[in-house]
Design an enzyme around this catalytic site. Structure first.
Site, short mmCIF file in Angstrom:
data_model
loop_
_atom_site.label_atom_id
_atom_site.label_comp_id
_atom_site.label_asym_id
_atom_site.label_seq_id
_atom_site.Cartn_x
_atom_site.Cartn_y
_atom_site.Cartn_z
N ALA A 116 0.85 -1.18 0.00
CA ALA A 116 0.00 0.00 0.00
C ALA A 116 0.89 1.23 0.00
O ALA A 116 1.42 1.62 1.02
CB ALA A 116 -0.91 -0.01 1.22
N GLU A 117 1.10 1.80 -1.18
CA GLU A 117 1.94 3.00 -1.32
C GLU A 117 3.26 2.85 -0.56
O GLU A 117 3.59 3.65 0.31
CB GLU A 117 1.14 4.22 -0.85
CG GLU A 117 -0.06 4.46 -1.75
CD GLU A 117 -1.19 5.27 -1.10
OE1 GLU A 117 -1.06 5.59 0.09
OE2 GLU A 117 -2.19 5.54 -1.77
#
Ligand SMILES: *[C@@H]1O[C@H](CO)[C@@H](O)[C@H](O)[C@H]1NC(C)=O
Ligand SMILES: *[C@@H]1O[C@H](CO)[C@@H](O)[C@H](O)[C@H]1NC(C)=O
Ligand SMILES: *[C@@H]1O[C@H](CO)[C@@H](O)[C@H](O)[C@H]1NC(C)=O
Ligand SMILES: *[C@@H]1O[C@H](CO)[C@@H](O)[C@H](O)[C@H]1NC(C)=O
Ligand SMILES: *[C@@H]1O[C@H](CO)[C@@H](O)[C@H](O)[C@H]1NC(C)=O
Ligand SMILES: *[C@@H]1O[C@H](CO)[C@@H](O)[C@H](O)[C@H]1NC(C)=O
Ligand SMILES: *[C@@H]1O[C@H](CO)[C@@H](O)[C@H](O)[C@H]1NC(C)=O
Length: 489
Positions: A116-117
């Protein structure tokens, strides 16, 4: 030059009957203590004709619910699982349990989001380069079993992977500290014909970069704009940031990659300009732009896929960037739409369909009884209530920021009471003698004191949850009890 060839290629595809169109998908995050059950959500997608969904963890009950629906899925590998995928065998195992298993159940998995990012320390305070190795291992494992054409692994990135404060798209480039690993990942994407995925939060970006908030709207009349960037003008952030990523990708040696917008939306609470009217306006111009396949100044006429963030509010989401992070939903927690939005991109003034079969808890609220004789005690109770309940609507700019002190305390007490499902301990409205349960709705104006939906699922609120939970949630079977309870009041 390369870009115009790509554009040409797309145009030929468009006109040769093989119609390429931009997709409007929807993200479904589930970091909320009371949530809609998966079958209800699948029904919402079907009713509204939403072709694609992104889920942030590949929980079995969620995946199974999409079986046979024809809806395309993006599933994510949360940060805490990445270390398990640092080998060929690890990736094979993951693909077997999270992909093959469900493909065999007729679940259509289009993308795997690795991490996630992971290059965005402004959110996670950490750069996880392991994501690039995991990307390669996962795509190799997919290719090995012949899924590679259909299921693509990629890494979603937030706007902060670009160097800060660039003033025109052609100035954009990836941060120096991540450049090497970024290039490595771009090459993996290129080899596999996979897209690059960017996430953008316009409301936050314009504020961070001292731009006029109007710039965040596609239909805006912004005092901030970019003129003549290599002959191109930019009047809205969507075009600006999309083309910034195209420039950065080009400078990193991969100018032809497809660019997908993995998260974009407008929150309705907890931040300046975060409200329902602005959210409605934001989508009203953005979605028709996407559906029109007009593209951006740098890639005119090239369709763009976007994923709206998000289906419903998440009252357990981290609020590191601000309280607004809990208010991304186009739906409230109870599956009622907050505003008009035409998810087909035709720009009509329509509400999306409500969730069917939602059961509410009894219409009861817990409020402060007004006893201020010991303020220390009241303040302590307020703080305790907000540790469990979600008080982000009270924060500056929020929908309940106008409440007076006593109303503030009532709001907090009610949030606690509802989060505890109006029960769960002997008296969740006790508060050391300061609370009372009332049958009349204390909501005032835009400030809603919610009664929650009956939890069909509940997540493990005890864990720290830096990321989305990958664990299966436990089922809370309280429906029969509450129905009996209702019959007696
Ligand atoms: C990501 O996961 C690793 C373990 O795989 C952990 O050490 C790290 O703290 C996690 N990062 C965040 C931001 O949660
Ligand atoms: C992969 O992860 C395992 C388990 O966390 C660890 O023991 C191993 O050293 C890791 N291998 C690499 C190449 O990072
Ligand atoms: C970020 O992480 C570093 C160590 O990696 C730590 O020293 C620092 O306190 C953290 N900052 C925040 C805001 O969590
Ligand atoms: C970017 O601009 C903001 C706002 O003007 C400023 O606070 C920040 O220091 C700038 N960052 C850099 C790296 O120049
Ligand atoms: C950009 O704006 C300038 C001044 O407003 C205008 O003269 C020019 O034609 C515009 N260029 C494009 C490509 O629209
Ligand atoms: C006020 O409440 C606090 C916390 O319950 C308690 O410790 C304190 O003694 C109370 N003060 C008075 C004057 O009763
Ligand atoms: C209500 O609570 C919020 C959040 O804690 C706080 O910012 C605000 O100042 C409070 N308002 C009053 C009148 O106490």
């Amino acid at each position: 030059m390369a870009l115009s060839i790509i554009t040409l290629a797309y145009c030929i595809m468009l006109f040769s009957g093989n119609v390429v169109e931009g997709t409007i998908g929807l993200n479904w995050g589930r970091m909320a203590n009371q949530r809609l059950i998966p079958s209800m959500v699948v029904d919402l997608f079907l009713q509204n004709g939403i072709p694609e969904v992104k889920v942030f963890s590949a929980s079995e009950n969620v995946m199974k619910a999409f079986s046979g629906s024809g809806i395309g899925l993006t599933i994510a590998i949360p940060n805490e699982s990445l270390h398990e995928i640092n080998s060929t065998d690890g990736a094979r195992d993951w693909v077997r349990t999270k992909i093959t298993n469900f493909v065999n159940m007729n679940v259509d998995i289009k993308y795997v989001n690795v991490g996630a990012e992971p290059f965005s320390p402004s959110f996670w305070n950490q750069t996880n380069f392991g994501a690039v190795d995991a990307l390669r291992f996962i795509q190799d494992a997919l290719n090995e079993i012949g899924y590679g054409d259909k299921t693509k692994a990629t890494i979603p990135h937030l706007t902060d992977v670009l160097k800060p404060n660039h003033t025109k798209p052609s100035d954009a480039e990836f941060r120096d500290d991540i450049k090497e690993k970024m290039i490595e990942s771009l090459q993996i994407l290129q080899e596999n014909n996979s897209p690059f995925v960017m996430d953008v939060f316009p409301i936050y970006f314009v504020r961070q970069n001292n731009m006029d908030v109007e710039f965040a709207f596609v239909d805006g009349h912004s005092t901030y704009f970019v003129e003549d960037d290599n002959g191109l003008n930019y009047t809205n952030l969507f075009d600006f940031i999309y083309d910034s990523f195209l420039w950065a990708m080009k400078k990193a040696g991969t100018p032809d990659l497809k660019l997908v917008v993995g998260q974009i939306g407008w929150p309705t609470d907890g931040y300046p300009d975060a409200n329902i009217a602005n959210a409605e306006r934001f989508y009203k111009s953005l979605l028709p732009k996407v559906a029109s396949n007009k593209g951006t100044p740098l890639r005119p006429g090239v369709p763009i896929d976007i994923y709206i963030h998000s289906l419903s509010d998440e009252n357990k989401m981290k609020v590191k960037f601000g309280a607004f992070q809990r208010h991304w939903g186009i739906y409230r927690n109870d599956g009622e739409p907050k505003f008009k939005i035409d998810l087909s991109g035709q720009g009509r003034d329509v509400y999306p369909t409500s969730a069917k079969g939602v059961t509410y808890m009894p219409k009861r609220w817990c409020i402060f009884n007004g006893d201020t004789s010991n303020l220390t005690k009241v303040k302590y109770a307020f703080e305790q209530a907000c540790l469990v309940g979600d008080c982000t609507s009270l924060s500056p700019g929020g929908s309940c920021s106008h409440l007076d002190f006593n109303q503030n305390v009532s709001y907090a007490f009610n949030r606690f009471f509802q989060t505890k499902s109006q029960k769960e301990r002997d008296d969740p409205c006790e508060f050391d003698g300061l609370g009372k349960v009332v049958p009349d709705n204390p909501s005032t104006g835009a400030c809603i004191f919610p009664v929650e939906v009956l939890a069909a699922e509940s997540i493990d609120t005890g864990s720290s949850m830096g990321e989305r939970m990958a664990t299966l949630s436990k089922l809370v079977m309280l429906l029969p009890f509450l129905l009996i309870f209702l019959a007696f009041i």
